[in-house]
Design an enzyme around this catalytic site. Sequence first.
Site, mmCIF file in Angstrom:
data_model
loop_
_atom_site.group_PDB
_atom_site.id
_atom_site.type_symbol
_atom_site.label_atom_id
_atom_site.label_comp_id
_atom_site.label_asym_id
_atom_site.label_seq_id
_atom_site.Cartn_x
_atom_site.Cartn_y
_atom_site.Cartn_z
ATOM 1 N N HIS A 241 -1.438 7.339 9.978
ATOM 2 C CA HIS A 241 -2.249 6.253 9.404
ATOM 3 C C HIS A 241 -1.441 4.959 9.532
ATOM 4 C CE1 HIS A 241 -4.593 4.716 5.591
ATOM 5 N NE2 HIS A 241 -5.206 4.365 6.710
ATOM 6 N N SER B 176 -4.487 2.970 2.218
ATOM 7 C CA SER B 176 -5.739 2.249 2.411
ATOM 8 C C SER B 176 -5.758 0.961 1.586
ATOM 9 C CB SER B 176 -6.911 3.141 2.001
ATOM 10 O OG SER B 176 -6.894 4.318 2.781
ATOM 11 N N ARG C 36 -16.863 -3.953 4.246
ATOM 12 C CA ARG C 36 -16.084 -3.869 5.498
ATOM 13 C C ARG C 36 -16.794 -4.570 6.640
ATOM 14 N NH1 ARG C 36 -11.160 -0.395 5.535
ATOM 15 N NH2 ARG C 36 -11.050 0.291 3.381
ATOM 16 N N CYS D 281 -3.946 -1.666 1.800
ATOM 17 C CA CYS D 281 -2.615 -2.164 1.432
ATOM 18 C C CYS D 281 -2.001 -3.039 2.518
ATOM 19 C CB CYS D 281 -1.686 -1.011 1.095
ATOM 20 S SG CYS D 281 -2.105 -0.206 -0.458
ATOM 21 N N TYR E 88 -21.168 6.434 4.829
ATOM 22 C CA TYR E 88 -20.205 5.330 4.764
ATOM 23 C C TYR E 88 -18.860 5.645 5.415
ATOM 24 C CZ TYR E 88 -18.524 0.888 2.936
ATOM 25 O OH TYR E 88 -18.085 -0.409 2.832
ATOM 26 N N LYS F 9 -11.020 9.075 10.393
ATOM 27 C CA LYS F 9 -10.105 9.827 9.534
ATOM 28 C C LYS F 9 -10.227 11.333 9.780
ATOM 29 C CE LYS F 9 -9.045 5.949 7.968
ATOM 30 N NZ LYS F 9 -7.899 5.282 7.386
ATOM 31 N N ASP G 70 -5.097 0.798 12.238
ATOM 32 C CA ASP G 70 -5.324 1.882 11.271
ATOM 33 C C ASP G 70 -4.720 3.233 11.661
ATOM 34 O OD1 ASP G 70 -6.596 2.403 8.686
ATOM 35 O OD2 ASP G 70 -7.923 3.747 9.766
ATOM 36 N N ARG H 49 -14.765 6.298 0.753
ATOM 37 C CA ARG H 49 -14.449 7.701 1.006
ATOM 38 C C ARG H 49 -14.492 8.490 -0.306
ATOM 39 N NH1 ARG H 49 -9.744 8.335 1.699
ATOM 40 N NH2 ARG H 49 -8.983 6.202 1.705
HETATM 41 P P1 GTP Z 1 -7.608 0.252 5.286
HETATM 42 O O1 GTP Z 1 -8.538 -0.292 6.303
HETATM 43 O O2 GTP Z 1 -8.304 0.705 4.048
HETATM 44 O O3 GTP Z 1 -6.729 1.332 5.818
HETATM 45 O O4 GTP Z 1 -6.727 -0.990 4.723
HETATM 46 P P2 GTP Z 1 -5.539 -1.882 5.334
HETATM 47 O O5 GTP Z 1 -4.236 -1.203 5.072
HETATM 48 O O6 GTP Z 1 -5.833 -2.281 6.715
HETATM 49 O O7 GTP Z 1 -5.560 -3.159 4.354
HETATM 50 P P3 GTP Z 1 -5.936 -4.693 4.645
HETATM 51 O O8 GTP Z 1 -5.021 -5.342 5.655
HETATM 52 O O9 GTP Z 1 -7.382 -4.773 4.905
HETATM 53 O O10 GTP Z 1 -5.605 -5.361 3.234
HETATM 54 C C1 GTP Z 1 -6.297 -5.028 2.073
HETATM 55 C C2 GTP Z 1 -6.077 -6.026 0.987
HETATM 56 O O11 GTP Z 1 -4.686 -6.320 0.816
HETATM 57 C C3 GTP Z 1 -6.761 -7.352 1.278
HETATM 58 O O12 GTP Z 1 -7.465 -7.746 0.125
HETATM 59 C C4 GTP Z 1 -5.642 -8.303 1.554
HETATM 60 O O13 GTP Z 1 -5.953 -9.599 1.133
HETATM 61 C C5 GTP Z 1 -4.456 -7.719 0.784
HETATM 62 N N1 GTP Z 1 -3.172 -8.021 1.492
HETATM 63 C C6 GTP Z 1 -2.888 -7.746 2.783
HETATM 64 N N2 GTP Z 1 -1.652 -8.201 3.121
HETATM 65 C C7 GTP Z 1 -1.144 -8.764 2.011
HETATM 66 C C8 GTP Z 1 0.111 -9.416 1.709
HETATM 67 O O14 GTP Z 1 0.998 -9.560 2.546
HETATM 68 N N3 GTP Z 1 0.277 -9.847 0.417
HETATM 69 C C9 GTP Z 1 -0.695 -9.695 -0.544
HETATM 70 N N4 GTP Z 1 -0.437 -10.133 -1.775
HETATM 71 N N5 GTP Z 1 -1.886 -9.104 -0.285
HETATM 72 C C10 GTP Z 1 -2.106 -8.650 0.964
HETATM 73 C C1 SPV Z 2 -9.197 3.804 4.756
HETATM 74 O O1 SPV Z 2 -9.728 4.085 3.665
HETATM 75 O O2 SPV Z 2 -7.975 4.008 4.975
HETATM 76 C C2 SPV Z 2 -9.999 3.170 5.825
HETATM 77 C C3 SPV Z 2 -11.443 3.027 5.615
HETATM 78 O O3 SPV Z 2 -9.444 2.828 6.864
HETATM 79 S S1 SPV Z 2 -12.317 4.489 5.980
HETATM 80 O O4 SPV Z 2 -12.647 4.463 7.405
HETATM 81 O O5 SPV Z 2 -13.521 4.486 5.166
HETATM 82 O O6 SPV Z 2 -11.502 5.631 5.701
HETATM 83 MN MN MN Z 3 -7.180 3.209 6.776
#
Ligand code: GTP
Ligand code: SPV
Ligand code: MN
Length: 599
Positions: free
Chosen positions: A243, A265, A382, A267, A214, A223, A290, A73
Site C-alpha cells: 500500500h 488510508s 473521492r 494519511c 463504493y 485493494k 496507492d 470500505r
Molecule cells: P488513500 O487514498 O485513502 O489511501 O489516502 P492517501 O494516503 O492517499 O491520503 P491523501 O494524500 O489523500 O491525504 C488525506 C488527507 O490528509 C487529506 O485531507 C490531506 O489534506 C491530508 N494531508 C496530506 N498530506 C498532509 C501533510 O503533509 N500534512 C497535513 N497536516 N495533512 C496532510
Molecule cells: C484506501 O482506503 O486506502 C483507499 C480508498 O485507497 S479505497 O479504494 O476505497 O480502498
Molecule cells: Mn489507499
Amino acid sequence: MAQPLTHNQRLLHWVNEMAQLCQPTQIHWCDGSEAENSHLCNLMVQNGTFTRLNPDKRPGCFLARSHPSDVARVEDRTFICSARREDAGPNNNWADPAEMKNTLRRLFQGSMAGRTMYVIPFSMGPLESPIRKVGIELTDSPYVVANMRIMTRMGREVLQALGDGDFIPCLHSVGAPLKPGQTDVPWPCEPDPAKKYIVHFPEDPSIWSYGSGYGGNALLGKKCLALRIASVAARREGWLAEHMLILCLTSPQGKKYYIAAAFPSACGKTNLAMMRPTLPGWKVTCLGDDIAWIRLGQDGRLYAMNPETGFFGVAPGTSQNSNPNAIATINRNTIFTNVALTPDGDVWWEDMGVPAPASAIDWQGQEWKPGCGRKAAHPNSRFTAPAAQCPVIDPDWQRPEGVPLSAILFGGRRPSTIPLVNEALSWEHGVFLGSACGSETTAAALGKAGVLRRDPFAMLPFCGYNMADYFAHWLSFAQKTDPAKLPKIYFVNWFRKSDTDRWLWPGYGENGRVLKWICERVEGTAKAVSTPIGNLPTPDALDLSGLNLPAEDVQELLSVDKSGWLAEVNNIEEYYKNYGDRIPEPLLRQLAQLRQRLQ
Ligand code: GTP
Ligand code: SPV
Ligand code: MN
C-alpha cells in the site's frame, strides 16, 4: 458489445455459470472503447446515477452520489477465506471457504435480475510486465465499469494478451435485483451492513463482493486483487504487494531518487506522490499514489511498479495550495463521488481553497448553505482520474520492470511521540519500524475516526494472509540480496501536534525538505544524530531555509520523547501478542533492544 471477445474456454464457461447464478437480463463484454464509455455515462445520466458537470468548467466529468450507507470500505465485512484459519491470521476476518461459498451463492442467486452483467477484462500492471495479473470482474454496476476503465488497463487488448491464459475471477453485485417493472434508484446497493460481503479466496484465487458499489469494496482490481490477493501470490513468488505511493525526486544536480512510501488510508500518499517541493531546484514526479508491486531486479536492487492507471483520491483538503498537481489532474475526464454540486454545475468540497458557494447540493442530494452545520462533501468523498493527466506524471511510470528504490518511507497520523523523520539502523530495524506503524483512524473505512490503531506497513486492512508471516517475508529480503543494495528505511510523521492542537509541521510541499535530507543520507552527505530510536537529522542538517518555524517546534519535531517511547514499546509488545509465537524472533529482538536503549 454483446459478443464475447475471447475463445478462452475457462473464461467463457465461468461467465456462463455466473450468469446462470446471477440471472442478469443481458451480458455486455466491455471493450474499453471511448464509444462504450460515453454510452455508459449517458445511460447513468439518464437513470440519475451520474450528473454531468458543466462542460465549460469540467469537460468529460461526472458527479455520483452514493447511498448514505455506502460511503467507505467495510473492514468488518471483509473476509480472507483461506483453507486454514491461522493462515488468515488475527489481522483478518476468516470464514470456512466452503461455508462462505454457500452463503455467497445464496446471495448472488438472482442478484442481477433486471440488470446488465458487465464483463470487465482488466490488467493490474502493464500488459508486458512479468508480474502483471489479469482479472475479470463481472459486475451489475455501470459505475464500476466507468471507474475500472480509469483505474486499470481495461478492455479488448487485455483479452488479447490473456489468450488462453489464467485470470483471477472477480464477481461483484450491488445486491439490488429489480423486479419486472420496478424502477431503479440512482445508487443501488444492499443497505443492511450485515448483508455486505467482501470476500477473498486466496487459494483459488478468486474474489466475491456483494452489496456495496463504493471504492475498494467494488473496484476489485484495487485493494482486493492488487493488495489482498497479490500479497499472497507475492509471498509465494518472492516479491511484495504494498500500500505505497511511488515518486521520483530529482535533485538540483539532476540526480534521480525513487522513493516508495506506505501511509495508512487518508494519511497523505496522494499528496506526497505529486507534491510540489518548495525548496528551489528540487522536483517531484509521480509514478503512483496507492499501490506498489516491488520485486528484486537482476542487479539485486528492489524495483517498484504501480499496477494501477488512475487515482482514486480523497477530495476534501485537495486545493491549489495543498496539491496543485491533483487540482490540474481532475479538471477533465474525472468521476467525482460524494462531493457537493455548485449552482454552476461544478464541484466543491471542504478545504478546496476556493470560497464556498452561496448554496449547493450536498453529497446526500440536499440543499446546502455555508454555516448550515453539515458538511457539503462526505469526508471520504473521492475523485477518480486518469494518472496520465497528472502534470507531473513520471515518464517511466509504465515501465514494466518498475524503478529502482533508494528509500522506503513508513508513516501515519501520530499527534505525539513520533518525530518528523527517523532513519532505521538496518533493514531489520526498518522492518521493525514498519511492523510498528500506527495511525489515528480516518474516514476511509466505516467506524470511528481519530483513534490510534496499529496498522503495520499500512497493510492492516489489505494483507491477505497472517501478518506475522508477512513480517517474516519482509525480513527475508536481507537474505535474498546484498543488504547494502536494499533501500534505506525511514519513518516520517507529518501530523505532529502541539498541546493546543496546532500542526507543528506545515506539511505538503514543505515535506520536500525531509525528502532532501533522506536523499542526502542515501548519498552519505547529510548529518544525523544517533538516538535510541534511530538516526534523526541534526537541526542544521534539515534544510529549513525560508520557513520561519519556531525553534521550539523544530526541537519538538526532532527530539526523542523517552517516556512516550517507552509507552510505545509496551503498546507494540501488546500488539505483537496477537500473533502469538508466529512473530519472527528478529522483531522481538528489535523490540528488546529498543527498550534497552531507551532505559
Ligand atoms: P488513500 O487514498 O485513502 O489511501 O489516502 P492517501 O494516503 O492517499 O491520503 P491523501 O494524500 O489523500 O491525504 C488525506 C488527507 O490528509 C487529506 O485531507 C490531506 O489534506 C491530508 N494531508 C496530506 N498530506 C498532509 C501533510 O503533509 N500534512 C497535513 N497536516 N495533512 C496532510
Ligand atoms: C484506501 O482506503 O486506502 C483507499 C480508498 O485507497 S479505497 O479504494 O476505497 O480502498
Ligand atoms: Mn489507499
